[in-house]
Scaffold this active site. Structure first.
Site, PDB file in Angstrom:
ATOM      1  N   TYR A 156       0.833  -1.212   0.000  1.00 35.48           N
ATOM      2  CA  TYR A 156       0.000   0.000   0.000  1.00 35.48           C
ATOM      3  C   TYR A 156       0.864   1.256   0.000  1.00 35.48           C
ATOM      4  O   TYR A 156       0.569   2.222  -0.712  1.00 35.48           O
ATOM      5  CB  TYR A 156      -0.954   0.025   1.192  1.00 35.48           C
TER       6      TYR A 156
ATOM      7  N   GLU B 128     -14.078  -1.289   6.550  1.00 33.54           N
ATOM      8  CA  GLU B 128     -14.125   0.064   5.995  1.00 33.54           C
ATOM      9  C   GLU B 128     -15.428   0.205   5.212  1.00 33.54           C
ATOM     10  O   GLU B 128     -15.921  -0.775   4.649  1.00 33.54           O
ATOM     11  CB  GLU B 128     -12.917   0.295   5.080  1.00 33.54           C
TER      12      GLU B 128
ATOM     13  N   TYR C 212      -1.192  13.184   7.015  1.00 35.76           N
ATOM     14  CA  TYR C 212      -0.773  12.079   7.876  1.00 35.76           C
ATOM     15  C   TYR C 212       0.727  12.186   8.146  1.00 35.76           C
ATOM     16  O   TYR C 212       1.504  12.493   7.248  1.00 35.76           O
ATOM     17  CB  TYR C 212      -1.035  10.730   7.186  1.00 35.76           C
TER      18      TYR C 212
ATOM     19  N   ARG D 115       1.450   6.314  -6.956  1.00 35.34           N
ATOM     20  CA  ARG D 115       0.284   7.148  -7.304  1.00 35.34           C
ATOM     21  C   ARG D 115       0.697   8.612  -7.361  1.00 35.34           C
ATOM     22  O   ARG D 115       0.389   9.320  -8.338  1.00 35.34           O
ATOM     23  CB  ARG D 115      -0.821   6.934  -6.275  1.00 35.34           C
TER      24      ARG D 115
ATOM     25  N   ARG E 250     -11.867  13.315   2.319  1.00 35.57           N
ATOM     26  CA  ARG E 250     -12.721  12.369   3.047  1.00 35.57           C
ATOM     27  C   ARG E 250     -14.058  12.170   2.364  1.00 35.57           C
ATOM     28  O   ARG E 250     -14.696  11.119   2.517  1.00 35.57           O
ATOM     29  CB  ARG E 250     -12.947  12.863   4.473  1.00 35.57           C
TER      30      ARG E 250
HETATM   31  C1  3EB Z   1      -7.826   6.018   6.144  1.00 29.85           C
HETATM   32  O1  3EB Z   1      -8.728   6.586   6.746  1.00 29.85           O
HETATM   33  C2  3EB Z   1      -8.175   4.710   5.482  1.00 29.85           C
HETATM   34  O2  3EB Z   1      -5.184   5.810  -0.170  1.00 29.85           O
HETATM   35  O3  3EB Z   1      -6.792   6.550  -1.438  1.00 29.85           O
HETATM   36  C3  3EB Z   1      -9.195   5.466   2.785  1.00 29.85           C
HETATM   37  C4  3EB Z   1      -9.588   6.029   1.575  1.00 29.85           C
HETATM   38  C5  3EB Z   1      -7.881   5.084   2.966  1.00 29.85           C
HETATM   39  C6  3EB Z   1      -8.669   6.226   0.537  1.00 29.85           C
HETATM   40  C7  3EB Z   1      -6.380   6.084  -0.364  1.00 29.85           C
HETATM   41  C8  3EB Z   1      -6.969   5.289   1.921  1.00 29.85           C
HETATM   42  C9  3EB Z   1      -7.352   5.849   0.731  1.00 29.85           C
HETATM   43  O4  3EB Z   1      -6.679   6.480   6.064  1.00 29.85           O
HETATM   44  C10 3EB Z   1      -7.428   4.462   4.246  1.00 29.85           C
END
Ligand code: 3EB
Length: 330
Positions: free
Chosen positions: A151, A323, A210, A158, A223
């Site tokens: 990932y 999820e 993050y 990406r 989000r």
């Molecule tokens: C999170 O909250 C869960 O890498 O595009 C959620 C939605 C998550 C999209 C992405 C990753 C992605 O971090 C992980």
């Protein structure tokens, strides 16, 4: 719904968001529906077809038989292929999908870079469409350690393939691991002629902020995305993340409850009425097949009447068991 008028105001004159529904029908019938922009099937039981509007997602569904997912727009739809990209457009909307067999590539970073560069290049030939929502399905998403976890490598690739493509803001997105025997990277998107409004969750650190512990490259996604006509909210993959930390390790029910709290926070943040209804198609991605029945029971209790497709999928953090993503229509 009656109370919607106290909240968001649907913007007339902007393209209506594609209707998203789950259908117990066959592929030919789904493709023949008016304004069929895209149709999705789930797992090996889904049919094969060369229609550019069709995508067989590499995730198995725990629902047997699994429905098809149909996206419908107002207006005529045309479709085609350009190199590795399949596309369709109509009613102010563009669907595009790429499926890359990872074998010729050095790893998930290389494959993601290639796929995203191809999507970016394709979008450049379409002129003016804005990417509002993206889905990524990745084999063996938690394989590898530390920065070499697949990932995290995917996130690096990406970002490299995209360059500054999302400089004006990230779309909403999902990134989920599949268990298909082929190492296929599947990416598809919905773009529109008009910009949406990115929505963040006040309970969560924005993903692009993050801290370093989650990888070299922060994941670039919003989000949620309020669609241009403000008639729907596209909800990104949402899990039991609070702040930037995973919560309730090892506790499925607590993770699910935290996820539902996050979903409600997103609705509030988007100024939408609370709750989901029969027109809010969701997907729940469940890591462990042995948890599927429990997740189905809990969601039937918490979200009665809401169409939830139950999928076997791995969340990109190995400690997270479930999820949810989907749509909330105004
Ligand atoms: C999170 O909250 C869960 O890498 O595009 C959620 C939605 C998550 C999209 C992405 C990753 C992605 O971090 C992980």
């Amino acid at each position: 719904m009656a109370q919607a008028s106290e909240h968001l105001k649907v913007q007339p004159g902007l393209p209506r968001t594609p209707r998203v529904t789950y259908r117990m029908t066959d592929l030919a019938a789904a493709l023949a529906e008016p304004g069929a922009l895209a149709v999705f099937g789930f797992g090996d039981g889904a049919p094969l077809s060369d229609d550019p509007r069709w995508l067989r997602v590499a995730l198995e569904s725990f629902d047997a038989p699994a429905p098809l997912e149909l996206w419908q727009v107002d207006g005529e739809v045309s479709c085609g292929r350009e190199d590795a990209v399949r596309w369709s457009c109509g009613g102010g909307w563009l669907f595009a999908a790429i499926e890359l067999d990872e074998r010729p590539y050095a790893g998930s970073e290389d494959a993601a870079r290639t796929a995203y560069a191809a999507l970016r290049q394709f979008m450049g030939t379409r002129g003016g469409y804005k990417v509002l929502r993206l889905w990524n399905y990745i084999g063996g998403i938690n394989d590898g350690d530390g920065d070499w976890e697949r990932y995290k490598q995917f996130c690096d690739g990406r970002a490299a393939g995209l360059g500054d493509f999302f400089a004006e803001g990230f779309p909403a997105a999902t990134a989920i691991g599949h268990h298909h025997r082929s190492r296929v990277l599947q990416i598809y998107l919905l773009a529109g002629t008009d910009a949406g409004t990115a929505v963040e969750n006040p309970r969560q650190v924005s993903a692009w902020r993050y801290p370093r512990q989650y990888g070299r490259t922060s994941p670039g996604f919003a989000r949620a995305m309020l669609m241009p006509a403000q008639d729907a909210l596209a909800i990104s993959g949402t899990a039991a993340v609070v702040g930037h930390a995973s919560t309730h390790e090892g506790d499925l029910e607590a993770q699910l409850n935290e996820t539902l709290t996050n979903l409600e926070a997103l609705l509030a943040s988007a100024d939408m009425p609370a709750g989901f209804d029969t027109h809010s198609p969701l997907k729940a991605y469940v890591r462990l097949p042995t948890d599927a029945t429990r997740v189905r029971d809990l969601l039937q209790r918490r979200l009665p009447g809401v169409p939830v497709l139950l999928m076997h999928g791995d969340v990109c953090r190995s400690e997270l068991l479930v999820e949810i993503d989907g749509w909330r229509f105004a």
